[in-house]
Design a protein around this motif. Sequence first.
Motif, PDB file in Angstrom:
ATOM      1  N   GLU A 140       1.764  12.258 -14.631  1.00 25.90           N
ATOM      2  CA  GLU A 140       2.641  12.638 -13.506  1.00 25.90           C
ATOM      3  C   GLU A 140       2.216  11.925 -12.233  1.00 25.90           C
ATOM      4  O   GLU A 140       3.060  11.479 -11.451  1.00 25.90           O
ATOM      5  N   ARG A 141       0.888  11.840 -12.014  1.00 25.24           N
ATOM      6  CA  ARG A 141       0.411  11.163 -10.808  1.00 25.24           C
ATOM      7  C   ARG A 141       0.777   9.683 -10.834  1.00 25.24           C
ATOM      8  O   ARG A 141       1.158   9.109  -9.817  1.00 25.24           O
ATOM      9  N   GLU A 142       0.678   9.086 -12.040  1.00 30.34           N
ATOM     10  CA  GLU A 142       1.041   7.674 -12.167  1.00 30.34           C
ATOM     11  C   GLU A 142       2.532   7.488 -11.918  1.00 30.34           C
ATOM     12  O   GLU A 142       2.943   6.518 -11.282  1.00 30.34           O
ATOM     13  N   LYS A 143       3.340   8.431 -12.429  1.00 26.04           N
ATOM     14  CA  LYS A 143       4.778   8.362 -12.187  1.00 26.04           C
ATOM     15  C   LYS A 143       5.075   8.430 -10.697  1.00 26.04           C
ATOM     16  O   LYS A 143       5.897   7.676 -10.172  1.00 26.04           O
ATOM     17  N   GLN A 144       4.411   9.381 -10.012  1.00 30.35           N
ATOM     18  CA  GLN A 144       4.636   9.534  -8.574  1.00 30.35           C
ATOM     19  C   GLN A 144       4.227   8.272  -7.822  1.00 30.35           C
ATOM     20  O   GLN A 144       4.911   7.819  -6.906  1.00 30.35           O
ATOM     21  N   THR A 145       3.081   7.698  -8.246  1.00 32.86           N
ATOM     22  CA  THR A 145       2.612   6.470  -7.602  1.00 32.86           C
ATOM     23  C   THR A 145       3.590   5.333  -7.843  1.00 32.86           C
ATOM     24  O   THR A 145       3.917   4.566  -6.927  1.00 32.86           O
ATOM     25  N   ASN A 146       4.067   5.247  -9.098  1.00 33.27           N
ATOM     26  CA  ASN A 146       5.025   4.189  -9.413  1.00 33.27           C
ATOM     27  C   ASN A 146       6.316   4.347  -8.643  1.00 33.27           C
ATOM     28  O   ASN A 146       6.907   3.373  -8.185  1.00 33.27           O
ATOM     29  N   VAL A 147       6.768   5.621  -8.521  1.00 35.01           N
ATOM     30  CA  VAL A 147       7.995   5.881  -7.761  1.00 35.01           C
ATOM     31  C   VAL A 147       7.810   5.487  -6.305  1.00 35.01           C
ATOM     32  O   VAL A 147       8.666   4.841  -5.706  1.00 35.01           O
ATOM     33  N   GLN A 148       6.651   5.875  -5.736  1.00 38.83           N
ATOM     34  CA  GLN A 148       6.404   5.535  -4.339  1.00 38.83           C
ATOM     35  C   GLN A 148       6.312   4.031  -4.159  1.00 38.83           C
ATOM     36  O   GLN A 148       6.869   3.472  -3.214  1.00 38.83           O
ATOM     37  N   ASP A 149       5.621   3.349  -5.096  1.00 43.26           N
ATOM     38  CA  ASP A 149       5.542   1.889  -5.033  1.00 43.26           C
ATOM     39  C   ASP A 149       6.938   1.283  -5.137  1.00 43.26           C
ATOM     40  O   ASP A 149       7.258   0.295  -4.477  1.00 43.26           O
ATOM     41  N   ASN A 150       7.783   1.896  -5.991  1.00 49.29           N
ATOM     42  CA  ASN A 150       9.139   1.397  -6.183  1.00 49.29           C
ATOM     43  C   ASN A 150       9.953   1.552  -4.907  1.00 49.29           C
ATOM     44  O   ASN A 150      10.742   0.678  -4.559  1.00 49.29           O
ATOM     45  N   TRP A 151       9.768   2.684  -4.198  1.00 49.43           N
ATOM     46  CA  TRP A 151      10.447   2.852  -2.906  1.00 49.43           C
ATOM     47  C   TRP A 151      10.086   1.704  -1.981  1.00 49.43           C
ATOM     48  O   TRP A 151      10.957   1.107  -1.345  1.00 49.43           O
ATOM     49  N   ARG A 152       8.785   1.439  -1.896  1.00 42.41           N
ATOM     50  CA  ARG A 152       8.332   0.406  -0.974  1.00 42.41           C
ATOM     51  C   ARG A 152       8.911  -0.953  -1.339  1.00 42.41           C
ATOM     52  O   ARG A 152       9.304  -1.726  -0.464  1.00 42.41           O
ATOM     53  N   GLU A 153       8.957  -1.237  -2.634  1.00 40.56           N
ATOM     54  CA  GLU A 153       9.539  -2.511  -3.069  1.00 40.56           C
ATOM     55  C   GLU A 153      11.013  -2.595  -2.675  1.00 40.56           C
ATOM     56  O   GLU A 153      11.490  -3.632  -2.220  1.00 40.56           O
ATOM     57  N   GLN A 154      11.735  -1.482  -2.868  1.00 37.06           N
ATOM     58  CA  GLN A 154      13.152  -1.461  -2.514  1.00 37.06           C
ATOM     59  C   GLN A 154      13.343  -1.607  -1.009  1.00 37.06           C
ATOM     60  O   GLN A 154      14.233  -2.343  -0.550  1.00 37.06           O
ATOM     61  N   ILE A 155      12.516  -0.908  -0.232  1.00 36.70           N
ATOM     62  CA  ILE A 155      12.611  -1.008   1.231  1.00 36.70           C
ATOM     63  C   ILE A 155      12.279  -2.420   1.687  1.00 36.70           C
ATOM     64  O   ILE A 155      12.980  -2.997   2.533  1.00 36.70           O
ATOM     65  N   ASP A 156      11.214  -2.988   1.124  1.00 33.73           N
ATOM     66  CA  ASP A 156      10.839  -4.363   1.482  1.00 33.73           C
ATOM     67  C   ASP A 156      11.972  -5.341   1.162  1.00 33.73           C
ATOM     68  O   ASP A 156      12.229  -6.276   1.926  1.00 33.73           O
ATOM     69  N   TYR A 157      12.628  -5.106   0.040  1.00 31.52           N
ATOM     70  CA  TYR A 157      13.738  -5.979  -0.365  1.00 31.52           C
ATOM     71  C   TYR A 157      14.869  -5.898   0.670  1.00 31.52           C
ATOM     72  O   TYR A 157      15.412  -6.928   1.089  1.00 31.52           O
ATOM     73  N   ILE A 158      15.218  -4.663   1.068  1.00 31.64           N
ATOM     74  CA  ILE A 158      16.290  -4.481   2.061  1.00 31.64           C
ATOM     75  C   ILE A 158      15.901  -5.108   3.391  1.00 31.64           C
ATOM     76  O   ILE A 158      16.696  -5.825   4.022  1.00 31.64           O
ATOM     77  N   PHE A 159      14.669  -4.861   3.827  1.00 34.23           N
ATOM     78  CA  PHE A 159      14.219  -5.376   5.126  1.00 34.23           C
ATOM     79  C   PHE A 159      14.136  -6.901   5.117  1.00 34.23           C
ATOM     80  O   PHE A 159      14.359  -7.544   6.141  1.00 34.23           O
ATOM     81  N   THR A 160      13.795  -7.467   3.970  1.00 31.23           N
ATOM     82  CA  THR A 160      13.788  -8.928   3.852  1.00 31.23           C
ATOM     83  C   THR A 160      15.211  -9.464   3.963  1.00 31.23           C
ATOM     84  O   THR A 160      15.466 -10.467   4.645  1.00 31.23           O
ATOM     85  N   ASP A 161      16.139  -8.779   3.307  1.00 32.30           N
ATOM     86  CA  ASP A 161      17.549  -9.172   3.358  1.00 32.30           C
ATOM     87  C   ASP A 161      18.073  -9.221   4.790  1.00 32.30           C
ATOM     88  O   ASP A 161      18.828 -10.129   5.161  1.00 32.30           O
ATOM     89  N   ILE A 162      17.684  -8.228   5.584  1.00 33.78           N
ATOM     90  CA  ILE A 162      18.245  -8.151   6.939  1.00 33.78           C
ATOM     91  C   ILE A 162      17.295  -8.741   7.990  1.00 33.78           C
ATOM     92  O   ILE A 162      17.531  -8.595   9.194  1.00 33.78           O
ATOM     93  N   GLY A 163      16.211  -9.376   7.520  1.00 34.89           N
ATOM     94  CA  GLY A 163      15.365 -10.173   8.404  1.00 34.89           C
ATOM     95  C   GLY A 163      14.444  -9.436   9.339  1.00 34.89           C
ATOM     96  O   GLY A 163      14.108  -9.930  10.419  1.00 34.89           O
ATOM     97  N   ILE A 164      13.964  -8.236   8.941  1.00 37.60           N
ATOM     98  CA  ILE A 164      13.072  -7.493   9.847  1.00 37.60           C
ATOM     99  C   ILE A 164      11.719  -7.193   9.218  1.00 37.60           C
ATOM    100  O   ILE A 164      10.925  -6.435   9.785  1.00 37.60           O
ATOM    101  N   ILE A 165      11.433  -7.777   8.062  1.00 35.84           N
ATOM    102  CA  ILE A 165      10.212  -7.436   7.350  1.00 35.84           C
ATOM    103  C   ILE A 165       8.956  -7.724   8.164  1.00 35.84           C
ATOM    104  O   ILE A 165       7.930  -7.072   7.999  1.00 35.84           O
ATOM    105  N   GLY A 166       9.022  -8.678   9.073  1.00 38.54           N
ATOM    106  CA  GLY A 166       7.837  -9.018   9.857  1.00 38.54           C
ATOM    107  C   GLY A 166       7.830  -8.441  11.262  1.00 38.54           C
ATOM    108  O   GLY A 166       6.920  -8.727  12.058  1.00 38.54           O
ATOM    109  N   GLU A 167       8.822  -7.612  11.603  1.00 38.20           N
ATOM    110  CA  GLU A 167       8.907  -7.055  12.957  1.00 38.20           C
ATOM    111  C   GLU A 167       7.791  -6.036  13.203  1.00 38.20           C
ATOM    112  O   GLU A 167       7.341  -5.336  12.286  1.00 38.20           O
ATOM    113  N   SER A 168       7.368  -5.941  14.467  1.00 35.46           N
ATOM    114  CA  SER A 168       6.237  -5.067  14.812  1.00 35.46           C
ATOM    115  C   SER A 168       6.532  -3.593  14.551  1.00 35.46           C
ATOM    116  O   SER A 168       5.621  -2.817  14.274  1.00 35.46           O
TER     117      SER A 168
END
Length: 291
Positions: A140-168
């Motif tokens: 369960e802990r691994e699932k939660q970690t994977n889910v959280q990592d997956n959120w971050r990957e999805q957010i990073d993907y969106i932020f890269t798309d809209i050009g703000i991944i490096g903003e302060s």
Amino acid sequence: MTSTFLIIDDDINVRKMLTYLIIKNNLGKVVEELDNGEHAPEEIMFYQPDIVLIDFLLPQKDGIEIIQSCRSLGYKGKFIMISQVDNDNMIAKAYENGIIFFIHKPINNIEAINVIKGVCQTLQLERSVAMIKDAVFHIEREKQTNVQDNWREQIDYIFTDIGIIGESGCKDLIKLIEEIVSLKKKKKSSNYQLQDIYQQIAEEERLLNNTVIHARTIEQRIRRTILKALENIAALGNDDYYNSKFIEHSGVLFDFKQVKQEINHINNSREDRGKISVKKFVEGVVSKLNF
């Protein structure tokens, strides 16, 4: 797993008989024998046996005192009491202190073997249950970690798309989104106030970096980052109204009228800039996440 035993009895014949029965029947290993109770708690805590076979009446310190001392020190093993006591009050006291297994004196081999085997089986069952629980917990802990990592990957993907991944302010924006995801999972998403979350992020940053920071500063960082996203999306739409990133994100993360207003500003700096809604943007990002 083989069980370990510690035997405490002032009668050497009882100790030898119990040791013989344990070894002969492959019930486990005897790690120590004691003939009195004086240092018994210390010895039990040192050896940490799975099972202690203990006489009720012992020199220096009786069996009940030893059990009480061991429990107070955190010993989790099993006690089997060896007893020739017939006094109901004394037996009741033993039960009150956690004794649930007795071998009566004079020792009957069949009774002793059956009692010890039963306790060993109980221990084995408890170990199996503990292993299953531990395995489930880690899965369960691994699932939660994977889910959280997956959120971050999805957010990073969106932020890269809209050009703000490096903003302060990107880190603050991610913290805001993660907090809202957490609230949604707890079914509290309709009650949140952005100002409360800004304050929470500011407090976490203060504790982490030992610096004073205000919620207003967090809000400004986030708003500047989202404004940059609006500017980038509008630029994509201005160049190519059918750009896939423009189509995917413009109407979800922003009010489309404001996107068109930002496009007008790009073409004519005298036009007002488009406006952003932090809540609209964040809810739009969250709607794209799988959680």
